[in-house]
Design an enzyme around this catalytic site. Structure first.
Site, PDB file in Angstrom:
ATOM      1  N   TYR A   1      47.742  53.958  50.416  1.00  0.00           N
ATOM      2  CA  TYR A   1      46.788  52.465  50.569  1.00  0.00           C
ATOM      3  C   TYR A   1      45.661  52.787  50.959  1.00  0.00           C
ATOM      4  O   TYR A   1      45.182  53.807  52.002  1.00  0.00           O
ATOM      5  CB  TYR A   1      47.621  51.752  51.937  1.00  0.00           C
ATOM      6  CG  TYR A   1      49.125  51.415  51.714  1.00  0.00           C
ATOM      7  CD1 TYR A   1      49.468  51.140  50.349  1.00  0.00           C
ATOM      8  CD2 TYR A   1      49.888  50.841  52.573  1.00  0.00           C
ATOM      9  CE1 TYR A   1      50.826  50.618  49.937  1.00  0.00           C
ATOM     10  CE2 TYR A   1      51.071  50.515  52.388  1.00  0.00           C
ATOM     11  CZ  TYR A   1      51.552  50.050  51.200  1.00  0.00           C
ATOM     12  OH  TYR A   1      52.898  49.718  50.646  1.00  0.00           O
TER      13      TYR A   1
HETATM   14  N1  LIG Z   1      56.792  49.770  49.158  1.00  0.00           N
HETATM   15  C1  LIG Z   1      56.106  49.148  48.245  1.00  0.00           C
HETATM   16  O1  LIG Z   1      56.104  49.637  47.082  1.00  0.00           O
HETATM   17  C2  LIG Z   1      55.244  48.186  48.865  1.00  0.00           C
HETATM   18  C3  LIG Z   1      54.543  47.064  47.828  1.00  0.00           C
HETATM   19  C4  LIG Z   1      53.710  46.289  48.329  1.00  0.00           C
HETATM   20  C5  LIG Z   1      53.569  45.876  49.607  1.00  0.00           C
HETATM   21  N2  LIG Z   1      54.231  46.705  50.611  1.00  0.00           N
HETATM   22  C6  LIG Z   1      54.176  46.328  52.044  1.00  0.00           C
HETATM   23  O2  LIG Z   1      54.283  45.193  52.365  1.00  0.00           O
HETATM   24  C7  LIG Z   1      53.148  44.647  52.870  1.00  0.00           C
HETATM   25  C8  LIG Z   1      53.280  43.155  52.609  1.00  0.00           C
HETATM   26  O3  LIG Z   1      52.823  43.082  51.169  1.00  0.00           O
HETATM   27  P1  LIG Z   1      51.779  41.800  50.676  1.00  0.00           P
HETATM   28  O4  LIG Z   1      50.560  41.720  51.116  1.00  0.00           O
HETATM   29  O5  LIG Z   1      52.268  41.757  49.204  1.00  0.00           O
HETATM   30  O6  LIG Z   1      52.966  40.542  51.206  1.00  0.00           O
HETATM   31  P2  LIG Z   1      52.720  39.181  50.796  1.00  0.00           P
HETATM   32  O7  LIG Z   1      53.175  38.615  52.695  1.00  0.00           O
HETATM   33  O8  LIG Z   1      53.744  38.622  50.183  1.00  0.00           O
HETATM   34  O9  LIG Z   1      51.442  38.355  50.766  1.00  0.00           O
HETATM   35  C9  LIG Z   1      50.268  38.574  51.871  1.00  0.00           C
HETATM   36  C10 LIG Z   1      48.990  38.035  51.094  1.00  0.00           C
HETATM   37  O10 LIG Z   1      49.197  36.591  51.289  1.00  0.00           O
HETATM   38  C11 LIG Z   1      48.080  35.744  51.696  1.00  0.00           C
HETATM   39  N3  LIG Z   1      48.673  35.160  52.794  1.00  0.00           N
HETATM   40  C12 LIG Z   1      49.262  35.624  53.931  1.00  0.00           C
HETATM   41  N4  LIG Z   1      49.547  34.637  54.807  1.00  0.00           N
HETATM   42  C13 LIG Z   1      48.866  33.728  54.550  1.00  0.00           C
HETATM   43  C14 LIG Z   1      48.653  32.340  54.949  1.00  0.00           C
HETATM   44  N5  LIG Z   1      49.166  31.791  56.250  1.00  0.00           N
HETATM   45  N6  LIG Z   1      47.899  31.756  54.504  1.00  0.00           N
HETATM   46  C15 LIG Z   1      47.374  31.671  53.096  1.00  0.00           C
HETATM   47  N7  LIG Z   1      47.475  32.980  52.654  1.00  0.00           N
HETATM   48  C16 LIG Z   1      48.136  33.777  53.121  1.00  0.00           C
HETATM   49  C17 LIG Z   1      47.032  36.999  52.148  1.00  0.00           C
HETATM   50  O11 LIG Z   1      46.283  37.369  50.900  1.00  0.00           O
HETATM   51  P3  LIG Z   1      44.630  36.815  50.706  1.00  0.00           P
HETATM   52  O12 LIG Z   1      44.030  38.037  51.453  1.00  0.00           O
HETATM   53  O13 LIG Z   1      44.463  36.810  49.094  1.00  0.00           O
HETATM   54  O14 LIG Z   1      44.542  35.469  51.336  1.00  0.00           O
HETATM   55  C18 LIG Z   1      47.952  38.157  52.345  1.00  0.00           C
HETATM   56  O15 LIG Z   1      47.263  39.367  52.144  1.00  0.00           O
HETATM   57  C19 LIG Z   1      51.950  45.549  52.480  1.00  0.00           C
HETATM   58  O16 LIG Z   1      50.980  45.450  53.459  1.00  0.00           O
HETATM   59  C20 LIG Z   1      52.820  46.889  52.673  1.00  0.00           C
HETATM   60  O17 LIG Z   1      52.896  47.364  53.961  1.00  0.00           O
HETATM   61  C21 LIG Z   1      55.065  47.974  50.204  1.00  0.00           C
END
Ligand SMILES: NC(=O)c1ccc[n+]([C@@H]2O[C@H](COP(=O)([O-])OP(=O)(O)OC[C@H]3O[C@@H](n4cnc5c(N)ncnc54)[C@H](OP(=O)(O)O)[C@@H]3O)[C@@H](O)[C@H]2O)c1
Length: 369
Positions: free
Chosen positions: A63
């Site tokens: 990351y």
């Molecule tokens: N193992 C793997 O391969 C893998 C892959 C992906 C992720 N991950 C892990 O999973 C975690 C979460 O992934 P993700 O960031 O894709 O999760 P997600 O919860 O699906 O998306 C989070 C994004 O949604 C937006 N958001 C969140 N809450 C919000 C709200 N209340 N209102 C409006 N927009 C909101 C923000 O983006 P904006 O900044 O664009 O507003 C935020 O960065 C990562 O940080 C990582 O630790 C693991």
């Protein structure tokens, strides 16, 4: 369910929050730079999560090209919470394009990756260390033997897998059990209302083999918050998916409409509905939330403050269900009812008598009768 409750992760004694903090966007370098946050921007997100009682924190060496771990190391030290948090990181991606052993799942890279993560995280142990992505090459025995050595050496407390086929995880866990190696405790996989693929194999496998599933991208990267709309030039909306052209169809927009409808009936934001659904699905140990600001995180943490009524959960289930095809049809109602006569009651033993087994036969019979 709420943030002041902790649940055991898989078959282990490790207690974790039902919402984990994802830190893929901490830092401004590397692959995730486009939506990365500086340390100053990350600090309030991290602090808010701790204040709410959260203890499960997820990062990876990959990351933001290592910046996520570096920032996290500093924030954890600054807040003095190293013992309180369950620090998770992962390895697999290459850290040196010129070196064939600087990536993948093999022992040489695994040990190098742990040492580098420990340095960046400013700690002498990692609570949960995961293989990030299956490399399709390294024998499972090599990974497990090394995980076991790392646990014995005190460098990691628990091990697990992320983004692997279910057969690989089942082989790993069975091999570990058969050879008295440290068993895996967790599987980190994509899971949300728009992506329910893991329900077919990974979730039941995790339940049967003691692997707690942690769900990444539970909001489908922000799509399920309802802030994006389709346009001829891709998605439009205030966030990281803006301008992207995901392969989404009527199905995904139909799911979004169902989330909107349920959120309206409950009087809560759509993101909370989507997160509540993930965090309370069978076999899900924790949903890993990502947040672009402390305000977003605040809104997300309230996702556990209400219960999804059965009829509204059914609305979401119906909109997002993917009917089983081919082989998987053999494991559902019609075919399965041919295996046991409908008069025979087969189900869970009373609580405390034995580990729960799935009550699928009874459920299928009552659904089809
Ligand atoms: N193992 C793997 O391969 C893998 C892959 C992906 C992720 N991950 C892990 O999973 C975690 C979460 O992934 P993700 O960031 O894709 O999760 P997600 O919860 O699906 O998306 C989070 C994004 O949604 C937006 N958001 C969140 N809450 C919000 C709200 N209340 N209102 C409006 N927009 C909101 C923000 O983006 P904006 O900044 O664009 O507003 C935020 O960065 C990562 O940080 C990582 O630790 C693991």
């Amino acid at each position: 369910m709420s943030m002041d409750r902790y649940y055991l992760l898989g078959r282990s004694g490790l207690r974790v929050s039902p919402l984990a903090l994802g830190t893929m966007n901490f830092g401004t370098g590397g692959y995730h730079a486009a939506y990365g946050k500086t340390e100053e921007e990350a600090r309030p997100i991290f602090r808010r999560y701790l204040e709410a009682g959260g203890n499960l924190i997820d990062t990876a060496d990959f990351y933001t090209a290592g910046e996520s771990e570096t920032i996290l190391g500093r924030l954890i030290a600054e807040a003095g919470v190293r013992d309180r948090v369950v620090l998770t990181t992962k390895y697999t991606n290459s850290v040196d394009p010129g070196d064939p052993n600087a990536g993948g799942n093999g022992r040489k890279h695994l040990i190098r990756a742990v040492e580098a993560s420990l340095r960046r995280l400013r700690t002498d142990h990692i609570d949960l260390f995961l293989l990030h992505t299956w490399d399709r090459i390294t024998p499972v025995e090599e990974v497990l033997r090394t995980f076991d050595d790392l646990v014995r050496a005190g460098k990691i407390r628990h091990a697990g897998l992320s983004d692997v086929p279910s057969w690989y995880a089942a082989r790993a866990q069975t091999y570990a059990e058969a050879h008295a190696l440290e068993p895996m405790v967790s599987l980190q996989l994509p899971y949300s209302l728009v992506d329910r693929e893991i329900e077919r194999e990974h979730v039941p496998m995790g339940q049967a083999l003691g692997l707690g599933v942690t769900a990444w991208s539970p909001l489908a990267g922000g799509f399920l918050t309802g802030k994006y709309r389709p346009t001829g030039q891709g998605l439009a909306g205030p966030g990281r998916l803006s301008g992207e052209t995901p392969e989404w169809s009527e199905r995904e927009w139909g799911i979004l409409a169902a989330v909107e409808s349920v959120a309206g009936k409950l009087g809560v934001p759509m993101a909370q509905v989507a997160l509540n659904w993930v965090a309370t699905q069978p076999g899900i140990a924790s949903a890993i939330v990502g947040a672009g600001s402390a305000a977003q995180l605040d809104a997300n943490l309230a996702a556990l403050d209400f219960e999804l009524p059965a009829e509204l959960r059914a609305e979401l289930d119906q909109a997002s269900a993917e009917p089983p095809r081919s082989l998987y049809r053999m494991f559902t109602g019609g075919y399965q009812s041919l295996l046991v006569s409908p008069g025979v009651k087969v189900g869970d033993k009373p609580d405390g008598y034995s580990p729960a087994v799935r009550n699928w036969v009874e459920a299928e019979h009552s659904a089809t009768s």
